[in-house]
Each structure stands twice: as C-alpha cells, then as structure tokens.
Design a protein around this motif. Structure first.
Motif, PDB file in Angstrom:
ATOM      1  N   SER A 934     -36.225  24.304   2.448  1.00 32.71           N
ATOM      2  CA  SER A 934     -35.540  25.208   1.796  1.00 32.71           C
ATOM      3  C   SER A 934     -35.818  26.495   3.027  1.00 32.71           C
ATOM      4  CB  SER A 934     -35.867  25.736   0.727  1.00 32.71           C
ATOM      5  OG  SER A 934     -35.273  26.892   0.245  1.00 32.71           O
ATOM      6  N   ALA A 935     -34.818  27.232   3.400  1.00 34.97           N
ATOM      7  CA  ALA A 935     -34.688  28.372   4.088  1.00 34.97           C
ATOM      8  C   ALA A 935     -35.488  29.521   3.337  1.00 34.97           C
ATOM      9  CB  ALA A 935     -33.457  28.875   4.568  1.00 34.97           C
ATOM     10  N   LEU A 936     -35.717  29.188   2.099  1.00 32.89           N
ATOM     11  CA  LEU A 936     -36.222  30.401   1.341  1.00 32.89           C
ATOM     12  C   LEU A 936     -37.861  30.219   1.456  1.00 32.89           C
ATOM     13  CD1 LEU A 936     -35.692  32.704  -0.918  1.00 32.89           C
ATOM     14  CD2 LEU A 936     -36.214  30.796  -2.454  1.00 32.89           C
ATOM     15  N   LEU A 937     -38.326  29.196   2.000  1.00 31.92           N
ATOM     16  CA  LEU A 937     -39.772  29.013   2.082  1.00 31.92           C
ATOM     17  C   LEU A 937     -39.972  28.470   3.581  1.00 31.92           C
ATOM     18  CD1 LEU A 937     -40.911  27.493  -1.346  1.00 31.92           C
ATOM     19  CD2 LEU A 937     -41.105  29.758  -0.577  1.00 31.92           C
ATOM     20  N   GLN A 938     -39.206  29.026   4.358  1.00 30.16           N
ATOM     21  CA  GLN A 938     -39.185  28.329   5.799  1.00 30.16           C
ATOM     22  C   GLN A 938     -40.721  28.448   6.736  1.00 30.16           C
ATOM     23  OE1 GLN A 938     -36.610  30.360   8.527  1.00 30.16           O
ATOM     24  NE2 GLN A 938     -37.401  32.486   8.052  1.00 30.16           N
ATOM     25  N   ASP A 939     -41.395  29.486   6.113  1.00 31.85           N
ATOM     26  CA  ASP A 939     -42.803  29.757   6.605  1.00 31.85           C
ATOM     27  C   ASP A 939     -43.749  28.792   5.940  1.00 31.85           C
ATOM     28  OD1 ASP A 939     -42.045  31.989   8.374  1.00 31.85           O
ATOM     29  OD2 ASP A 939     -41.871  32.908   6.775  1.00 31.85           O
ATOM     30  N   LEU A 940     -43.429  27.869   5.127  1.00 24.65           N
ATOM     31  CA  LEU A 940     -44.567  27.101   4.445  1.00 24.65           C
ATOM     32  C   LEU A 940     -44.196  25.727   5.271  1.00 24.65           C
ATOM     33  CD1 LEU A 940     -46.430  26.476   2.158  1.00 24.65           C
ATOM     34  CD2 LEU A 940     -44.209  25.563   0.790  1.00 24.65           C
ATOM     35  N   LYS A 941     -45.179  25.764   6.205  1.00 24.70           N
ATOM     36  CA  LYS A 941     -44.979  24.436   7.194  1.00 24.70           C
ATOM     37  C   LYS A 941     -46.386  24.602   8.177  1.00 24.70           C
ATOM     38  CE  LYS A 941     -43.033  27.284  11.056  1.00 24.70           C
ATOM     39  NZ  LYS A 941     -41.847  27.529  11.899  1.00 24.70           N
ATOM     40  N   LEU A 942     -46.359  23.294   8.630  1.00 25.86           N
ATOM     41  CA  LEU A 942     -47.837  22.844   9.587  1.00 25.86           C
ATOM     42  C   LEU A 942     -47.117  22.275  10.746  1.00 25.86           C
ATOM     43  CD1 LEU A 942     -50.911  22.886   9.824  1.00 25.86           C
ATOM     44  CD2 LEU A 942     -50.702  20.618   8.875  1.00 25.86           C
ATOM     45  N   SER A 943     -47.626  23.242  11.820  1.00 23.52           N
ATOM     46  CA  SER A 943     -47.155  22.788  13.135  1.00 23.52           C
ATOM     47  C   SER A 943     -48.008  22.495  14.335  1.00 23.52           C
ATOM     48  CB  SER A 943     -46.185  24.056  13.905  1.00 23.52           C
ATOM     49  OG  SER A 943     -45.234  24.129  12.982  1.00 23.52           O
ATOM     50  N   ARG A 944     -47.928  21.467  14.996  1.00 21.97           N
ATOM     51  CA  ARG A 944     -49.098  21.189  16.058  1.00 21.97           C
ATOM     52  C   ARG A 944     -47.897  20.960  17.355  1.00 21.97           C
ATOM     53  NH1 ARG A 944     -52.070  22.999  13.397  1.00 21.97           N
ATOM     54  NH2 ARG A 944     -53.978  22.269  12.535  1.00 21.97           N
ATOM     55  N   ASN A 945     -48.631  21.663  18.556  1.00 23.50           N
ATOM     56  CA  ASN A 945     -47.711  21.699  19.668  1.00 23.50           C
ATOM     57  C   ASN A 945     -48.519  21.996  21.153  1.00 23.50           C
ATOM     58  OD1 ASN A 945     -47.784  24.525  20.265  1.00 23.50           O
ATOM     59  ND2 ASN A 945     -46.790  24.557  18.250  1.00 23.50           N
ATOM     60  N   LYS A 946     -47.979  21.251  22.018  1.00 25.27           N
ATOM     61  CA  LYS A 946     -48.676  21.545  23.308  1.00 25.27           C
ATOM     62  C   LYS A 946     -47.209  21.697  24.255  1.00 25.27           C
ATOM     63  CE  LYS A 946     -52.137  20.245  26.538  1.00 25.27           C
ATOM     64  NZ  LYS A 946     -53.212  19.257  26.799  1.00 25.27           N
ATOM     65  N   THR A 947     -47.118  22.276  25.031  1.00 22.61           N
ATOM     66  CA  THR A 947     -46.091  22.699  25.840  1.00 22.61           C
ATOM     67  C   THR A 947     -46.270  23.233  27.213  1.00 22.61           C
ATOM     68  OG1 THR A 947     -45.176  24.820  25.543  1.00 22.61           O
ATOM     69  CG2 THR A 947     -44.554  23.471  23.936  1.00 22.61           C
ATOM     70  N   PHE A 948     -45.304  23.268  27.943  1.00 19.40           N
ATOM     71  CA  PHE A 948     -45.503  23.696  29.400  1.00 19.40           C
ATOM     72  C   PHE A 948     -45.973  25.122  29.410  1.00 19.40           C
ATOM     73  CE2 PHE A 948     -41.202  24.332  28.555  1.00 19.40           C
ATOM     74  CZ  PHE A 948     -40.883  25.607  29.097  1.00 19.40           C
ATOM     75  N   LEU A 949     -45.742  25.809  28.482  1.00 18.72           N
ATOM     76  CA  LEU A 949     -45.908  27.116  28.436  1.00 18.72           C
ATOM     77  C   LEU A 949     -47.255  27.451  28.038  1.00 18.72           C
ATOM     78  CD1 LEU A 949     -42.661  28.761  26.863  1.00 18.72           C
ATOM     79  CD2 LEU A 949     -43.591  28.758  29.207  1.00 18.72           C
ATOM     80  N   ASN A 950     -48.291  26.206  27.516  1.00 19.93           N
ATOM     81  CA  ASN A 950     -49.553  26.362  27.144  1.00 19.93           C
ATOM     82  C   ASN A 950     -49.801  26.953  25.933  1.00 19.93           C
ATOM     83  OD1 ASN A 950     -50.431  25.421  30.077  1.00 19.93           O
ATOM     84  ND2 ASN A 950     -49.833  27.431  30.653  1.00 19.93           N
ATOM     85  N   TYR A 951     -48.789  26.911  25.041  1.00 20.39           N
ATOM     86  CA  TYR A 951     -49.078  27.210  23.687  1.00 20.39           C
ATOM     87  C   TYR A 951     -49.728  26.252  23.046  1.00 20.39           C
ATOM     88  CZ  TYR A 951     -45.315  31.097  24.448  1.00 20.39           C
ATOM     89  OH  TYR A 951     -45.095  31.957  25.005  1.00 20.39           O
TER      90      TYR A 951
END
Length: 951
Positions: A934-951
């Motif tokens: 749901s877009a209403l709770l779009q911030d309810l998430k868990l993310s893991r990432n590693k990119t060329f921008l070193n994030y």
C-alpha cells in the motif's frame, strides 16, 4: 380465521398507522389486501373533540387532527426527521405495547444516508434505538453479520446499536475501511459528528479478516471529512501475530481521498552508506498550494565519520496543471558531498570500486512544460535539462542507468503559432546543449523560423480555374535565423597549422560560463540568416503512365560578420580580423523527377488458401543541377603569401598549394559562421531509385459473413535500390549502390538488412582508384563496402494478442499529483502477474570491408565484423506470486557481456519482496527490499543495498 379477526381490524389498523406517524413512516405505502371494507355503521362518539383542540390517541401521542389517519396533519415534530424504509425476507413483527418492530432474516433499514443490513434488526421507537445482530447457522458460524453504511463509511460488526435521534452508536467486533486502510476494533462508539472512537483497535492495509500485519493500539480515533485521518495512542507493530517493539507514543495516519490532495510531512527512509555513514533520505514536506499547484521539498543528510560531515542533498519539485490548457513539472536538485571516502571498506579487495566524485557541489535543473493543442492557437513548450558543468549530478547522485551513461543533455524552449486566416506559421526556439564530460556548452539564442505555405499564382491573380497548365505554378518561402553562443573556442589555424597565423593556437579553449565572460561569449557568437524560395512548376503525365515533376529553388544566405585576411611580410604570418558588416550569398538549383508504378500479379483459379500474389515496382529518376559560382566568389578572399614556405615540404606557397588558383590563395571568409557557404563546384547529378514490394492475398478462414473473404499479407515490405551518376565530376562519377531489405514474418520476426556496394577498385592502402571493378582481370560487378543487419522477435503467449495491446496496470502512487519522491532503487512498484512469460530479442550485426591488404605477423588484419550483439529482455512467472525478469546484452566481437539486469518479485498479498542485481558494468550493484504494497504505508519497509554509488 378471517371472520374472527374482522371486528378487530379497524383497531389494529388504527394502532399500526399511528405508530408509523410517530416513527416517520407515514410515506410507507400499506400492503394491498383483498378483504372488503367494513360496511357496518360507525359507533357513536361520546366525547367528540372540540374544534382546533389537540386530540390524543390511545398511545398518548398528540395528533394534529381528530383523524389519526391523516398523515399531512400538523402537530409536534417527532424524533425521526425523514422516511424510514425497511424490508425483511422472512417476516416483520410489531410489538405495539413495547413500541418495537423486529425484522427477521436479511433485514434492511434505510434512514436518510444510513443503510443497515443484518440477519436480525430491532427498532425500539420508545428509545429511538436500532439494534442489529447476526444469526448463527447449524454449524455455529455467524451469517449475515451487521453491515452499516453511512455516506462513504462502511462498518461490518458483530453487533450494532444506533440511536436515530442523537445519531450516536456503538459497534462491537467491527471491521471498517478508512481510505486504503482497514480498522478492526473490539468496540467503536460513533458520535453525531461522524467521529468514531475505538478501543483495542488495529490498523492495517491487509484486506483479510485475519490480517498478516497490523498496528495495534489500545485507543484509536477516526476523523471523517475531506481530510480523513486515523489518530492512535501508544502503538506497536505486529507481524504474523508476533508483536514487535517497533512503535511510538502516538500514531497519525492520513487517508486522503483518491481525488483530493493534502499537505503533510514526508517520512524519510534510513540506512547506512558504505562511504558516507548513516543517512536519512527523501524526507521533507509536501504542500498542496491549490487545486493547480503542488510543491514537494525533500532532502537527504549523511552523518559522515567523526568530525567529517557526510554531506546533504536537497530537491524541490513544483508541478502545475490546468485542465485543457497545460501541465508541467519543475525540479531542482542540489548536492554537497565530500570528494574523499570517509569510511573504509571491509571487503578483501586490492582494487576497491570507489567512485571518486568529480566535484563536491553539483546541481541539476529540469523543467518540462506540455501544452494542450488548440486550433489556431500558439503552442509554448519547454524541455529543459541542465546539470553542473564541473561534475555530472546524475553520475554522483542517481541510479538511473540512462542518466548515468548520458554524457550530454539537451534543452529546448519553443513557441510556435499558425496565423489564423493566413498561410503563415512561425516558431521561436531557445536551445542549449551541454556535454558534462568535456564541459562544452552551446546556446542557440534564438532560432527563428517562418514558413509561407504553397501559394498558387492563378489564385493570387484572381483567375478562375480552367484546368490550364499554368494553374499548377506555385511557390513557397522558408526563413531561418540563428544566433549561436559557445564557451568552446576552436583552435585558430589555417591549413591545419601549415600557414603561420598571428595569434593562432592549436588547442580548443573553454570559457567558464559566468557573467564576467558574457562579453567574450557574445564576441565569438555565430549568426546567420537563410532564405529559400521553392518554385513548383507543376506535375504532368507523360505517355499516360510517367509522372514528371520539375522544380526550381532559389536561396540566399545573409551573414553579419566576415573574416578579413592580411599577410604581414615582416612577421611572415597571416593576420585575421573580424569585420562586422552585411554580406549576401545566393544559390539556385533546378531539378526534375520522373516516376511510375509497375504491377505484376498472379491469380490462381478456383478456391485456394493462397489466392493471388502481387509485385509492385516503383522506378524513379531525378536530375539535379546547380551551377558553379563565379570566379570572384565573395565567400573566399584571395591572398598572396610572398616568400612563405611550407614547414613540412620546404616548398614556397607561391608555387601552388591547395588554397591557390591562378590569382592567389583562396581563404574562407565565413568559416566561423553558423551556416556554411554553398559549394562553388558544378553539380549535374542523375539519381536512380527502384522500390519493390510483394504482397499475397490469403483466404480468411475466420470470415463467416462473406464481407472480408480475403486478407493481405506482406511478404516483402521493401526492397529498395538507389545509386547516382554525377556528370560534372572528372573522377568517381558513379555513386555507390545502396540496397535496403525489410520484411516481417508472422508479425513477430522483423528483419532489416542494408548494404552499400562500391564500383571502383582500391589499392593496398584502401584508397579508391578511378577504374571500375569490371575493368580488372578478375571480373567483379561491385564490392560490398558496409552492411548492417537487424533481427528482432517478440515471444508472448497472450492468446494471439499483441504485446502492445495487453493491459498493464500502473503502480499506485502516494500522491495523486507528484507521485512518490525520487527513488534510488531501479525496480518498479508493480509487476503484472497475469502474463505467464514474455521474451523479446534483438540481434544486430555490422560489417565493414577492411580492404585488400592481407594480414602479416606484425600487421594483424582487423575483423570485418565491427559489431555483433544480442539483446534479451523478458520475464517468467515461476509461481502465481513469484516472477523473475532479466535484461542482458552480449557483445560477440569483444566476447564480453554488456549491461545485465536481473530482478525478482515475490507477491506476499499485502507485502512484496523485490530484488535487483546488476552483476557487472558501470552501474553494478544490488537492491533487496521487503515492503508493504500500500502506498499509504510506503515507508514500512526493510532495504539492503550496495551499488556503484557506494550507498
């Protein structure tokens, strides 16, 4: 039984309709009956009421008149303000003494904007109370649970008590929907303002009776209206019936309607960057200024390391829209970041992939304005993309591979208008191009063009049409004016530096774009104006089948600057001065074309699946003539270089070089101009073109009405050949032969092949010799010089439907106007699981003849195939809720894969897991996110990432 109740019928009817008067049901029509009216005389009234005096009935209620059946009479106003409509599938029971009505089995009560459905509904008139309950079946399950609707609000509960006078109610075991969210509560009390107060309530966006996750709160308030919202006390998040410590002292969940916008905070996401520390990203505020304008202000902030700040980024977005007029979006981004790595890497790698920012401060500006086309109205449009010249903003702050790999940006602002009641249209353009790698910026300020549509001479003279040949005489006019500025100053040299130039240079100079350099930019501007008159002499038919079209074109080019050369014998160099004056160059051409169509058909007798074939041939020949300019061509200046020698050969220039004729050297006067001067050579060229297409007529097996018994199928879309012969040239008069082949097989496989064939011989260094190939010992008609082939195919099992016609839903966005803030992850919010699989392929091949020079040990021969690549894009539905997608490219020449993108999506009903991996290339990295759909709770998430921008 009917005769026994007949004496009591008048009394029962009187009590029943009196009750309806009090409850406001006077407009409910009584049921019809076949029982005849009572014909007995009326009993004597002992105490008749006095005129104009109130009369009380047996229930003690005040009646307005002596007749209790007169529904239009006055009297005091009851508690019920409008008509109550009711029905039940089984029966309706009236308890007159208790002033109650009981509706059994699938009962429905409508009162104003309130609708109530349940298995059992009880209406208590004495208390103005409506009670609704469900009923258990033989298995113990509750059927027809109460469903309460009032306006846009819906409540489903175990029991509902509602006071129709105070408009207050109590709902137990309730489930209601608030915007995109659902609320489950043990008890909800509703007041007259429509506000609801719940105890032991949960809030979720899962639409199941037992949700997968929810926000648990002991107290909750629902506020209706245009800006409806849910406010809670202390809460915590529960996932899979497992309580988590995630929560806060209070909760605020706005639920704007789909057609309404509301201002509010944008909650940031958090995480840790590999090079800049912890961050808060895309947090800010959205302001709904009015119904036409929306503003979003967001930003990022990074903690850095110790006393070194990690930097920040800010974004401002303004979107505006006026229906049936225009719409647009303005975006400004600014970033400040350190140019060195603040955090070390824990990877075991001797060659860390850290991208060093080119500049600490970068910005990007984008503006898109799109008007709605209106007849006879001007059209103003804009597409602006500007990035900081010191460093590409998108290479340091964006994940979009298209923006990351784009080295140049284009911007255009234009206004165009067609004059009403006049054959004239004009346009004014302002354009800018920027190369972020070289720092070059070019501005065209302005670019003005005007056109006069074709005008027939006989109409301008007021003559009547009589079918004469002179009625085809017409003319048209085009005007172009351009003024270009550039911060790139070209090298000042003559004859590639062979002729000494006073103040010359052999390097390109870049001027920083700032206000202090405006005078230098204007001094080096390039300006030009061009006029073109097109004269149409008509179209004529020769020998019944040949179309003959002659034409004449006259053009002038106006220059407002010219170069003046002078030779300084003391310095033995040439001096160049820029003189501002008016200069005019003219040119004219004449031409004629001859074309026809030839058809060849083959029709089969009888009834066959393939009924006929047709071959269409379109040959054409065009002759173009342009005379050489006179010897004193004003585009060149003749200059004598007395005693100056070529530094490479040591030969005197006066003895003859490329710039010299019998009167001196020819030096261009307008080499720094925007519009190049016309050629001074004679042109007499005859061009040939041959176009072919083949079609087949196939019987339509799906036609049952006989209206379309056949369908046309194209076998060859085009087989085109073109060449030319220039009579004015002394050498290489025959132009190469260009061949193009196009076809489409089964509307799926597209094939395009084009080749370029040359007719002249070459030496060992691949230089052309003015001798034809068929004149050599080994006879050859032509040599393949270059070729390109492209094959594309689309696989899609969508029941014969074309991929372009398959409906693909659009992912919902948080804000109906601006959409979600700019995301850093590349995957989409929504994946269509209705298509089982799809695959599109594209193969391209390029060939270049490397010449006759054979290979040696110390001289390897390059491959004739300069490019060969295969592109694959597709996705497959592994299960009903799991989809895998990919996009890849393989270079067969370099034997390396290029851009590759792998993604996977798992649908978890109200949640979604998305992953994206780019294993190699300049945009390598991965993203994995589990989030509420749901877009209403779009911030309810868990993310893991590693990119060329070193994030």
């Amino acid at each position: 039984m009917r005769s026994a109740l007949a004496p009591l019928r008048p009394l029962l009817l009187t009590l029943f309709f009196t009750l309806l008067l009090h409850a406001g049901w006077a407009q409910q029509r009584p049921r019809t009956t076949n029982v005849p009216d009572d014909v007995r005389p009326q009993p004597q009234i002992l105490n008749p009421p006095q005129p104009n005096a109130p009369v009380r009935d047996t229930t003690g209620l005040v009646r307005g008149t002596a007749d209790s059946l007169r529904v239009g009479a006055g009297g005091r106003k009851g508690a019920v303000e409008t008509t109550v409509k009711y029905k039940a599938q089984d029966s309706i029971r009236f308890e007159v003494q208790n002033k109650r009505a009981i509706l059994y089995d699938k009962a429905t009560v409508d009162y104003g904007d309130m609708n109530l459905k349940a298995a059992l509904i009880t209406v208590d008139y004495s208390k103005n109370l409506v009670t609704a309950e469900g009923a258990k079946d033989s298995t113990g399950r509750v059927q027809d649970r109460p469903l309460f609707k009032q306006g846009a609000e819906t409540y489903q509960a175990g029991r509902i008590d509602y006071n129709i006078k105070s408009k207050r109610g109590r709902i137990t075991d309730v489930v209601t929907q608030q915007g995109e969210g659902f609320i489950h509560a043990e008890t909800i009390k509703k007041n007259a303002l429509g506000e609801a107060f719940g105890r032991h309530a949960v809030y979720t966006t899962c639409n199941l009776e037992h949700p997968h996750f929810y926000i648990n709160a002991s107290k909750m308030k629902l506020v209706p209206g245009e800006r409806q919202k849910v406010v809670t006390g202390p809460f915590n998040l529960v996932i899979g019936d497992i309580p988590t410590p995630l929560g806060f002292l209070f909760g605020y969940f706005p639920s704007p309607k789909s057609n309404k916008r509301a201002s509010g905070l944008i909650i940031p996401t958090f995480g840790q960057a590999a090079d800049r520390g912890f961050f808060l990203r895309n947090g800010g505020y959205y302001w709904a200024a009015n119904e036409h304008i929306g503003v979003r202000l967001t930003g990022d902030i990074y903690s850095g390391n110790a006393d070194r700040f990690g930097g920040w980024r800010g974004t401002a977005e303004v979107q505006y829209i006026t229906r049936y007029r225009y719409s647009g979006l303005f975006t400004f981004n600014y970033s400040s970041q350190p140019t060195e790595r603040l955090l070390g890497s824990t990877d075991v790698n001797t060659n860390p992939n850290y991208v060093i920012p080119r500049a600490s401060r970068t910005f990007a500006l984008a503006w898109n304005h799109t008007p709605v086309a209106r007849p006879n109205g001007g059209r103003f449009s804009a597409n602006v993309n500007i990035s900081s010249s010191s460093g590409n903003y998108y290479r340091q702050n964006g994940y979009n591979p298209r923006l990351y790999l784009t080295p140049a940006f284009q911007s255009t602002i234009s206004y165009a208008k067609q004059l009403r009641y006049a054959p004239i249209n004009y346009s004014i353009n302002l354009s800018q191009s920027q190369n972020t790698q070289t720092g070059t910026m070019d501005f065209t300020l302005p670019d003005v063009s005007a056109q006069l549509a074709r005008q027939y001479v006989y109409e301008l003279l007021g003559l009547e049409s009589r079918g004469k040949f002179y009625e085809q005489l017409a003319f048209s006019y085009d005007l172009t004016y351009q003024n270009r500025l550039s911060n790139s100053l070209p090298a000042r040299q003559l004859n590639s530096g062979a002729i000494p130039l006073l103040g010359g240079s052999n390097q390109v100079t870049l001027l920083p774009v700032r206000f202090s350099n405006v005078s230098k930019l204007l001094r080096n501007s390039q300006t030009g104006m061009q006029h073109r008159f097109g004269i149409t002499l008509g179209s004529y038919t020769l020998l019944k089948h040949l179309n003959f079209n002659p034409s004449v074109t006259y053009g002038e080019t106006w220059y407002f600057k010219r170069l003046q050369y002078s030779y300084l014998s003391e310095a033995r160099a040439v001096r160049i001065d820029t003189v501002r004056d008016f200069n005019r160059l003219y040119s004219y051409t004449a031409g004629a074309s001859l074309a026809t169509n030839i058809y060849g058909t083959f029709v089969r007798k009888g009834t066959h699946k393939i009924q006929a074939l047709r071959h269409k041939i379109t040959p054409s020949a065009t002759f173009s003539y342009s005379p050489a300019t006179r010897r004193d061509n004003p585009a060149f200046q003749r200059l004598e270089l007395e005693g100056l020698r070529d530094p490479q050969t040591g030969q005197l220039y006066s003895e003859g070089q490329v710039y010299r004729d019998n009167r001196g050297f020819l030096l261009p006067r307008f080499s720094n101009s925007l519009i190049a001067p016309t050629t001074s050579t004679d042109v007499r060229q005859l061009s040939f073109q041959l176009q072919n297409s083949v079609e087949m007529k196939v019987r339509n097996s799906n036609d049952t009405t006989g209206t379309t018994p056949f369908t046309k199928v194209s076998l060859i879309d085009g087989l085109d050949l073109s060449t030319g012969y220039d009579f004015a040239k002394d050498t290489f008069q025959l132009a190469p032969l260009n061949v193009t082949f196009r076809t489409q097989v089964a509307r799926k496989l597209g094939v395009t092949i084009n080749g370029n064939f040359e007719f002249y011989q070459q030496d060992s260094l691949k230089r052309d010799i003015n001798r034809f190939l068929w004149q050599q010992k080994n006879f050859r008609l032509a040599r393949l010089a270059t070729a390109n082939a492209s094959l594309s195919y689309q696989f899609n099992p969508a029941q014969g439907k074309r991929k372009s016609t398959i409906r693909r839903d659009v992912a919902p966005v948080n804000d109906p106007t601006l959409g979600s803030p700019t995301r850093i992850d590349p995957y989409e919010d929504y994946v269509d699981f209705s298509i089982p699989w799809d695959l599109s392929t594209n193969f391209t091949l390029s060939y270049v003849n490397q010449g006759p020079l054979p290979a040696r040990v110390n001289r390897p021969r390059s491959s004739a195939y300069t490019a060969a690549s295969l592109n694959l894009n597709g996705s497959v539905k592994l299960t009903e809720t799991l989809r895998f997608g990919f996009s890849t490219n393989y270079d067969f020449v370099n034997q390396t894969p290029a851009f590759t993108n792998l993604d996977i999506t798992k649908d978890l009903h109200c949640w979604q897991i998305t992953g994206n991996w780019r294993p190699f290339g300049p945009t390598r990295g991965y993203f994995v996110t589990i989030a509420a759909k749901s877009a209403l709770l779009q911030d309810l998430k868990l993310s893991r990432n590693k990119t060329f921008l070193n994030y």
